[in-house]
Design a protein around this motif. Structure first.
Motif, short mmCIF file in Angstrom:
data_model
loop_
_atom_site.label_atom_id
_atom_site.label_comp_id
_atom_site.label_asym_id
_atom_site.label_seq_id
_atom_site.Cartn_x
_atom_site.Cartn_y
_atom_site.Cartn_z
N THR A 41 0.83 -1.20 0.00
CA THR A 41 0.00 0.00 0.00
C THR A 41 0.87 1.26 0.00
O THR A 41 0.35 2.36 0.09
CB THR A 41 -0.94 0.03 1.23
N SER A 42 2.18 1.08 -0.13
CA SER A 42 3.12 2.19 -0.03
C SER A 42 4.08 2.22 -1.22
O SER A 42 4.82 1.26 -1.45
CB SER A 42 3.92 2.06 1.28
N ALA A 43 4.10 3.34 -1.92
CA ALA A 43 5.03 3.50 -3.02
C ALA A 43 6.47 3.51 -2.51
O ALA A 43 7.38 3.03 -3.20
CB ALA A 43 4.73 4.79 -3.79
N GLN A 44 6.69 4.01 -1.30
CA GLN A 44 8.04 4.02 -0.74
C GLN A 44 8.55 2.60 -0.53
O GLN A 44 9.72 2.30 -0.80
CB GLN A 44 8.09 4.77 0.60
N ILE A 45 7.70 1.72 -0.05
CA ILE A 45 8.09 0.32 0.14
C ILE A 45 8.38 -0.32 -1.22
O ILE A 45 9.36 -1.06 -1.37
CB ILE A 45 7.02 -0.46 0.92
N ALA A 46 7.58 -0.02 -2.22
CA ALA A 46 7.82 -0.55 -3.56
C ALA A 46 9.20 -0.11 -4.06
O ALA A 46 9.94 -0.90 -4.64
CB ALA A 46 6.72 -0.10 -4.52
N LEU A 47 9.56 1.15 -3.82
CA LEU A 47 10.89 1.63 -4.22
C LEU A 47 12.00 0.89 -3.47
O LEU A 47 13.03 0.55 -4.05
CB LEU A 47 11.01 3.14 -3.97
N GLU A 48 11.78 0.64 -2.19
CA GLU A 48 12.77 -0.11 -1.41
C GLU A 48 12.97 -1.51 -2.01
O GLU A 48 14.11 -1.99 -2.07
CB GLU A 48 12.32 -0.23 0.05
N TRP A 49 11.89 -2.15 -2.43
CA TRP A 49 12.01 -3.48 -3.04
C TRP A 49 12.86 -3.40 -4.31
O TRP A 49 13.70 -4.26 -4.55
CB TRP A 49 10.65 -4.07 -3.35
N LEU A 50 12.62 -2.38 -5.12
CA LEU A 50 13.41 -2.21 -6.33
C LEU A 50 14.88 -1.96 -5.99
O LEU A 50 15.78 -2.50 -6.64
CB LEU A 50 12.85 -1.07 -7.19
N GLU A 51 15.13 -1.16 -4.96
CA GLU A 51 16.50 -0.89 -4.52
C GLU A 51 17.20 -2.17 -4.07
O GLU A 51 18.41 -2.30 -4.23
CB GLU A 51 16.51 0.14 -3.39
N ARG A 52 16.44 -3.11 -3.54
CA ARG A 52 17.01 -4.39 -3.10
C ARG A 52 17.18 -5.38 -4.25
O ARG A 52 17.62 -6.50 -4.05
CB ARG A 52 16.11 -5.02 -2.04
N GLY A 53 16.81 -4.96 -5.46
CA GLY A 53 17.04 -5.80 -6.63
C GLY A 53 15.84 -6.59 -7.12
O GLY A 53 15.96 -7.34 -8.08
N HIS A 54 14.69 -6.41 -6.51
CA HIS A 54 13.49 -7.09 -6.99
C HIS A 54 13.07 -6.47 -8.32
O HIS A 54 13.10 -5.25 -8.49
CB HIS A 54 12.34 -6.97 -5.99
N ARG A 55 12.71 -7.31 -9.28
CA ARG A 55 12.25 -6.84 -10.58
C ARG A 55 10.93 -7.50 -10.92
O ARG A 55 10.67 -8.64 -10.50
CB ARG A 55 13.29 -7.15 -11.68
N PHE A 56 10.12 -6.80 -11.68
CA PHE A 56 8.77 -7.25 -12.00
C PHE A 56 8.52 -7.09 -13.49
O PHE A 56 9.06 -6.19 -14.13
CB PHE A 56 7.75 -6.44 -11.19
N ASP A 57 7.66 -7.96 -14.03
CA ASP A 57 7.25 -7.85 -15.43
C ASP A 57 6.29 -6.69 -15.62
O ASP A 57 6.26 -6.06 -16.67
CB ASP A 57 6.57 -9.14 -15.88
N ILE A 58 5.48 -6.43 -14.59
CA ILE A 58 4.48 -5.37 -14.66
C ILE A 58 4.26 -4.84 -13.24
O ILE A 58 4.28 -5.60 -12.27
CB ILE A 58 3.15 -5.88 -15.29
N VAL A 59 4.07 -3.53 -13.16
CA VAL A 59 3.77 -2.86 -11.89
C VAL A 59 2.44 -2.15 -12.08
O VAL A 59 2.33 -1.25 -12.92
CB VAL A 59 4.86 -1.85 -11.50
N LEU A 60 1.43 -2.57 -11.35
CA LEU A 60 0.12 -1.92 -11.37
C LEU A 60 0.12 -0.90 -10.24
O LEU A 60 0.20 -1.26 -9.07
CB LEU A 60 -0.99 -2.95 -11.19
N CYS A 61 0.06 0.38 -10.58
CA CYS A 61 0.26 1.44 -9.59
C CYS A 61 -0.89 2.44 -9.59
O CYS A 61 -1.18 3.04 -10.62
CB CYS A 61 1.58 2.15 -9.89
N ASP A 62 -1.48 2.61 -8.43
CA ASP A 62 -2.53 3.61 -8.26
C ASP A 62 -1.96 4.99 -8.53
O ASP A 62 -0.80 5.27 -8.21
CB ASP A 62 -3.08 3.51 -6.83
N VAL A 63 -2.76 5.86 -9.10
CA VAL A 63 -2.32 7.22 -9.39
C VAL A 63 -2.37 8.08 -8.12
O VAL A 63 -1.41 8.78 -7.79
CB VAL A 63 -3.19 7.87 -10.50
N MET A 64 -3.48 8.01 -7.40
CA MET A 64 -3.69 8.86 -6.23
C MET A 64 -3.45 8.06 -4.95
O MET A 64 -4.28 7.24 -4.56
CB MET A 64 -5.11 9.42 -6.23
N MET A 65 -2.31 8.30 -4.32
CA MET A 65 -1.98 7.66 -3.05
C MET A 65 -1.43 8.73 -2.11
O MET A 65 -0.83 9.71 -2.56
CB MET A 65 -0.92 6.57 -3.24
N PRO A 66 -1.61 8.54 -0.80
CA PRO A 66 -1.04 9.50 0.14
C PRO A 66 0.48 9.37 0.18
O PRO A 66 1.04 8.35 -0.21
CB PRO A 66 -1.67 9.09 1.48
#
Length: 131
Positions: A41-66
């Motif tokens: 539920t957090s874009a910051q956590i998603a960025l942390e996952w990417l920083e740790r080397g996780h990669r995805f075929d597709i990222v479904l991302c809500d436009v409006m998030m706090p």
């Protein structure tokens, strides 16, 4: 499709980023039969996952998030992980405000409107995984 053909198709790697926990779990349930699905539920956590080397075929991302919007997430991904930026598909609950709408139009990324039909979501993810 035969069981042999099903085994030949690799499982997709999907990330769902949406502040609506119920929606993330619903999309996860829809996609889980053919994909490995991570949700947050957090874009910051998603960025942390990417920083740790996780990669995805597709990222479904809500436009409006706090805290961090989907557009801010996209900009951060594009700056640090340019190969992942094109894999982001925006998801929105309704017509965005005019400046948001303009920003989305300027990006090449696909934008889906909620509610998302299950079969259409499956088809989109299948196409992205096979690219």
């Amino acid at each position: 499709m035969s069981s042999t053909a099903q085994r030949a198709i690799r499982r997709g790697r999907v990330l769902i980023v949406d502040d609506d926990e119920d929606l993330t779990q619903l999309m996860r349930a829809v996609l889980l039969d053919e994909n490995d699905v991570a949700t947050t539920t957090s874009a910051q956590i998603a960025l942390e996952w990417l920083e740790r080397g996780h990669r995805f075929d597709i990222v479904l991302c809500d436009v409006m998030m706090p805290v961090m919007s989907g557009l801010a997430f996209h900009a951060a991904v594009r700056a640090s992980f340019p190969d992942m930026a094109s894999r982001i598909v925006f998801v929105t609950a309704g017509p965005p405000q005019s400046e948001l709408r303009q920003a989305l139009l300027e990006l090449p990324n696909l934008c889906l409107n909620k509610p998302i039909e299950a079969e259409g979501l499956h088809a989109l993810v299948r196409r992205r995984v096979r690219k």
